[in-house]
Design a protein around this motif. Sequence first.
Motif, PDB file in Angstrom:
ATOM      1  N   LYS A  92      -1.025  73.190  68.687  1.00  0.00           N
ATOM      2  CA  LYS A  92      -1.200  74.384  67.854  1.00  0.00           C
ATOM      3  C   LYS A  92      -0.479  74.142  66.529  1.00  0.00           C
ATOM      4  CE  LYS A  92       0.497  77.067  71.390  1.00  0.00           C
ATOM      5  NZ  LYS A  92       0.910  78.292  72.105  1.00  0.00           N
ATOM      6  N   TRP A  93      -0.808  74.928  65.514  1.00  0.00           N
ATOM      7  CA  TRP A  93      -0.204  74.692  64.199  1.00  0.00           C
ATOM      8  C   TRP A  93      -0.127  75.998  63.425  1.00  0.00           C
ATOM      9  CZ3 TRP A  93      -3.470  73.379  59.428  1.00  0.00           C
ATOM     10  CH2 TRP A  93      -2.659  73.049  58.327  1.00  0.00           C
ATOM     11  N   ILE A  94       1.017  76.249  62.805  1.00  0.00           N
ATOM     12  CA  ILE A  94       1.133  77.346  61.842  1.00  0.00           C
ATOM     13  C   ILE A  94       1.491  76.725  60.501  1.00  0.00           C
ATOM     14  CG2 ILE A  94       2.646  79.230  61.043  1.00  0.00           C
ATOM     15  CD1 ILE A  94       2.852  80.234  63.880  1.00  0.00           C
ATOM     16  N   ASN A  95       0.868  77.175  59.446  1.00  0.00           N
ATOM     17  CA  ASN A  95       1.250  76.756  58.106  1.00  0.00           C
ATOM     18  C   ASN A  95       1.477  78.001  57.275  1.00  0.00           C
ATOM     19  OD1 ASN A  95       1.457  74.756  55.874  1.00  0.00           O
ATOM     20  ND2 ASN A  95      -0.256  75.958  55.100  1.00  0.00           N
ATOM     21  N   LYS A  96       2.483  77.949  56.402  1.00  0.00           N
ATOM     22  CA  LYS A  96       2.838  79.142  55.639  1.00  0.00           C
ATOM     23  C   LYS A  96       3.234  78.753  54.224  1.00  0.00           C
ATOM     24  CE  LYS A  96       4.727  83.434  55.262  1.00  0.00           C
ATOM     25  NZ  LYS A  96       3.817  84.519  54.910  1.00  0.00           N
ATOM     26  N   ASP A  97       2.783  79.549  53.274  1.00  0.00           N
ATOM     27  CA  ASP A  97       3.160  79.336  51.882  1.00  0.00           C
ATOM     28  C   ASP A  97       4.080  80.482  51.455  1.00  0.00           C
ATOM     29  OD1 ASP A  97       3.129  78.797  49.113  1.00  0.00           O
ATOM     30  OD2 ASP A  97       1.431  80.160  48.873  1.00  0.00           O
ATOM     31  N   GLY A 151       7.494  76.579  51.528  1.00  0.00           N
ATOM     32  CA  GLY A 151       6.425  76.763  52.500  1.00  0.00           C
ATOM     33  C   GLY A 151       6.993  76.427  53.856  1.00  0.00           C
ATOM     34  N   GLY A 152       6.111  76.208  54.819  1.00  0.00           N
ATOM     35  CA  GLY A 152       6.631  75.843  56.130  1.00  0.00           C
ATOM     36  C   GLY A 152       5.524  75.627  57.122  1.00  0.00           C
ATOM     37  N   GLY A 153       5.887  75.005  58.235  1.00  0.00           N
ATOM     38  CA  GLY A 153       4.926  74.777  59.306  1.00  0.00           C
ATOM     39  C   GLY A 153       5.617  74.746  60.648  1.00  0.00           C
ATOM     40  N   ILE A 154       4.833  75.001  61.702  1.00  0.00           N
ATOM     41  CA  ILE A 154       5.351  74.992  63.073  1.00  0.00           C
ATOM     42  C   ILE A 154       4.341  74.270  63.961  1.00  0.00           C
ATOM     43  CG2 ILE A 154       6.111  76.431  65.021  1.00  0.00           C
ATOM     44  CD1 ILE A 154       6.502  78.719  63.014  1.00  0.00           C
ATOM     45  N   VAL A 155       4.821  73.332  64.777  1.00  0.00           N
ATOM     46  CA  VAL A 155       3.952  72.613  65.719  1.00  0.00           C
ATOM     47  C   VAL A 155       4.722  72.351  67.025  1.00  0.00           C
ATOM     48  CG1 VAL A 155       2.642  70.486  66.143  1.00  0.00           C
ATOM     49  CG2 VAL A 155       2.715  71.431  63.839  1.00  0.00           C
ATOM     50  N   PRO A 156       4.227  72.829  68.157  1.00  0.00           N
ATOM     51  CA  PRO A 156       4.863  72.462  69.436  1.00  0.00           C
ATOM     52  C   PRO A 156       4.570  70.998  69.773  1.00  0.00           C
ATOM     53  CG  PRO A 156       3.406  74.384  69.668  1.00  0.00           C
ATOM     54  CD  PRO A 156       3.088  73.751  68.352  1.00  0.00           C
ATOM     55  N   ILE A 157       5.566  70.304  70.304  1.00  0.00           N
ATOM     56  CA  ILE A 157       5.328  68.914  70.729  1.00  0.00           C
ATOM     57  C   ILE A 157       6.128  68.592  71.990  1.00  0.00           C
ATOM     58  CG2 ILE A 157       4.809  67.909  68.452  1.00  0.00           C
ATOM     59  CD1 ILE A 157       7.696  66.776  68.581  1.00  0.00           C
ATOM     60  N   THR A 158       5.827  67.440  72.577  1.00  0.00           N
ATOM     61  CA  THR A 158       6.604  66.938  73.712  1.00  0.00           C
ATOM     62  C   THR A 158       7.042  65.515  73.409  1.00  0.00           C
ATOM     63  OG1 THR A 158       5.317  68.290  75.228  1.00  0.00           O
ATOM     64  CG2 THR A 158       6.530  66.471  76.207  1.00  0.00           C
ATOM     65  N   PRO A 191       3.616  69.592  54.600  1.00  0.00           N
ATOM     66  CA  PRO A 191       2.735  68.435  54.790  1.00  0.00           C
ATOM     67  C   PRO A 191       3.096  67.617  56.031  1.00  0.00           C
ATOM     68  CG  PRO A 191       4.124  68.149  52.828  1.00  0.00           C
ATOM     69  CD  PRO A 191       4.264  69.575  53.279  1.00  0.00           C
ATOM     70  N   PHE A 192       4.407  67.529  56.352  1.00  0.00           N
ATOM     71  CA  PHE A 192       4.785  66.785  57.555  1.00  0.00           C
ATOM     72  C   PHE A 192       4.242  67.477  58.797  1.00  0.00           C
ATOM     73  CE2 PHE A 192       7.648  66.379  61.203  1.00  0.00           C
ATOM     74  CZ  PHE A 192       7.354  65.056  61.517  1.00  0.00           C
ATOM     75  N   GLU A 193       4.341  68.815  58.831  1.00  0.00           N
ATOM     76  CA  GLU A 193       3.861  69.525  60.014  1.00  0.00           C
ATOM     77  C   GLU A 193       2.348  69.361  60.183  1.00  0.00           C
ATOM     78  OE1 GLU A 193       5.635  70.168  62.326  1.00  0.00           O
ATOM     79  OE2 GLU A 193       7.151  71.704  62.060  1.00  0.00           O
ATOM     80  N   PHE A 194       1.642  69.235  59.077  1.00  0.00           N
ATOM     81  CA  PHE A 194       0.199  68.990  59.184  1.00  0.00           C
ATOM     82  C   PHE A 194      -0.046  67.614  59.807  1.00  0.00           C
ATOM     83  CE2 PHE A 194      -3.838  67.396  57.337  1.00  0.00           C
ATOM     84  CZ  PHE A 194      -4.688  68.266  57.997  1.00  0.00           C
ATOM     85  N   ALA A 195       0.730  66.618  59.362  1.00  0.00           N
ATOM     86  CA  ALA A 195       0.591  65.270  59.925  1.00  0.00           C
ATOM     87  C   ALA A 195       0.904  65.287  61.421  1.00  0.00           C
ATOM     88  CB  ALA A 195       1.520  64.297  59.193  1.00  0.00           C
ATOM     89  N   LEU A 196       1.925  66.047  61.785  1.00  0.00           N
ATOM     90  CA  LEU A 196       2.329  66.124  63.194  1.00  0.00           C
ATOM     91  C   LEU A 196       1.257  66.838  64.022  1.00  0.00           C
ATOM     92  CD1 LEU A 196       4.819  65.263  64.810  1.00  0.00           C
ATOM     93  CD2 LEU A 196       5.752  67.553  64.484  1.00  0.00           C
TER      94      LEU A 196
END
Length: 549
Positions: A325-330, A336-343, A313-318
């Motif tokens: 871009k966003w990856i979400n995984k169950d 579960g998990g998520g991936i988001v590139p940021i600067t 859920p945090f990665e979705f907020a981010l």
Amino acid sequence: MTSILIKNGIVVDPEQNINGEKMDIYIKDGKIVDECKADKVIDANGMTVVAGGIDIHAHIAGPKVNAGRAMRPEDMKHVRMKSGKFRCAMGGVLLTCPSIGYEYARMGYTTAIEPATPTLYAIHTHEELDSIPIIDKAALPLFGNWHLTFKFAAEKDVEKMKSFVAWAIERAKGYGIKVVNPGGVEAWMYGKNVHSLNECIPGFEATPAEVLTTLMKASIELNLPHKVHVHCNNLGVPGSAETTAETIELAKKIGEYCLHITHIQFNSYTGDTWKNMGSGAEELAKLINDNPVTVDMGQVIFGHTTTMTADGPFEFALFKLAKSKWINKDVEIETGGGIVPITYRAKSAVNAVQWATGLEFGLLVDPDKIVISTDFPNGGPFTSYPYIITLLMSKKFREKEIEEKGVNNYIEKATSLLSIETERTFYDIVKMTRTTPARILGLKNKGNLKVGADADVAIYPFNCNDMPDYERILKALENPAYTIKDGEIVVKDGEIVSENWGKTFWVKAKEQSEVIEEELESVFKYYTVSRGNYGVREEWIRRAEAIRV
Ligand SMILES: [Zn+2]
């Protein structure tokens, strides 16, 4: 194996209360010894000798690291070392497996912990850990959103929780208990999150507080070398400081050490919107110093990176904030998990507060209780540790960075950084990068130079009794004269000169899985793998070393 004499070095080893004494260190058969006939003598005159560094929290292996690499080809194209005698090393912030081992060794670090592996995917994690040269490593399996954790927490059944933890750690060949946003990742499967420690987890009778308390009790009763390693609820949002304080209260109630809060910086914001967000570091540092808990920094580094966490859920907020871009995984019934590139931008008020908050913790928390980390890659690259250390050691360097990077002056209002005069001594730094992480992990042969300890040693080209200016400190920390791993010289003058393979530690707790036989059978109805195919066998790991408790 060569025996080595490190002659006339200036030794710093807080575990033995040694602070800048001129001493000789002998190495034989991969261990520190009293004395021996040396095949090789290193003249360490005028140089500082310490144990190899330990990273307690860095995402270096497993499916989400690999997914992050695939998601960021633009970050992976950077060549760090061409193949020749050694393997090609690639990566900008994210790194390939060889790069990870080489870059740690190039800073004088010799151990790193992968802090979030789903047991279901532990085989992948170990395959990657086995591809990382030089360093010793271990992996922490995720428990905070596993259906069986919720069941035993709801029943407050510490006996069954103990059996479950021992069984799962054995299956994962893991090292301890990791908890990420307890209950929140399960709630995310319904598009929700949990927002307080006492809220019911959807579909279960348990609360995050009960999950944490039962796991902390189980970790004590099992006598695990590393107690519960927690990424708190409400991470990364204004108001998170309050939840973190409540989490510390839970550990206080138990009354003995059983809680390590990771990347504390990300869990320490005050305010209720991004507009009035501030740092809660001053208050939290007091709580940490007064209670049986430890933390690592989670320092933010300005620049681009790729965040990755089991906190879906945090990665979705981010993703919404960063418009990235966003990856979400169950992961089935486990996590579960998520991936988001940021600067992270110095000019952004929020990012500036994050940067300052991490440093506040590094300057305010007792060095026996805090470890340097960036939560790699979430806060930034682990290769920034020399930079972070230099910031902690020099107020002048902090002021220069604020000036030159144009750090948003909102930090003056929202944090206490500018009023902190503290400059960490090198002795403090050795604690925060060696002694303290080794103690938190229960690794007795690491983080010190006692006779019998593993011969993991870093030699830096400066005299810690006569500290040079910050520019020279930074340069020396980035270019150790030597890194020695298991008694072998692997780095000379900041360059890799040889490569060996470290151990993978795992914990074999006394297991009584018959107590939870019925429950295990019932959950495997829902898995896509059968029970016989679940987990990792010791003989599949290159250099597994079991720690029996
Ligand atoms: Zn992390």
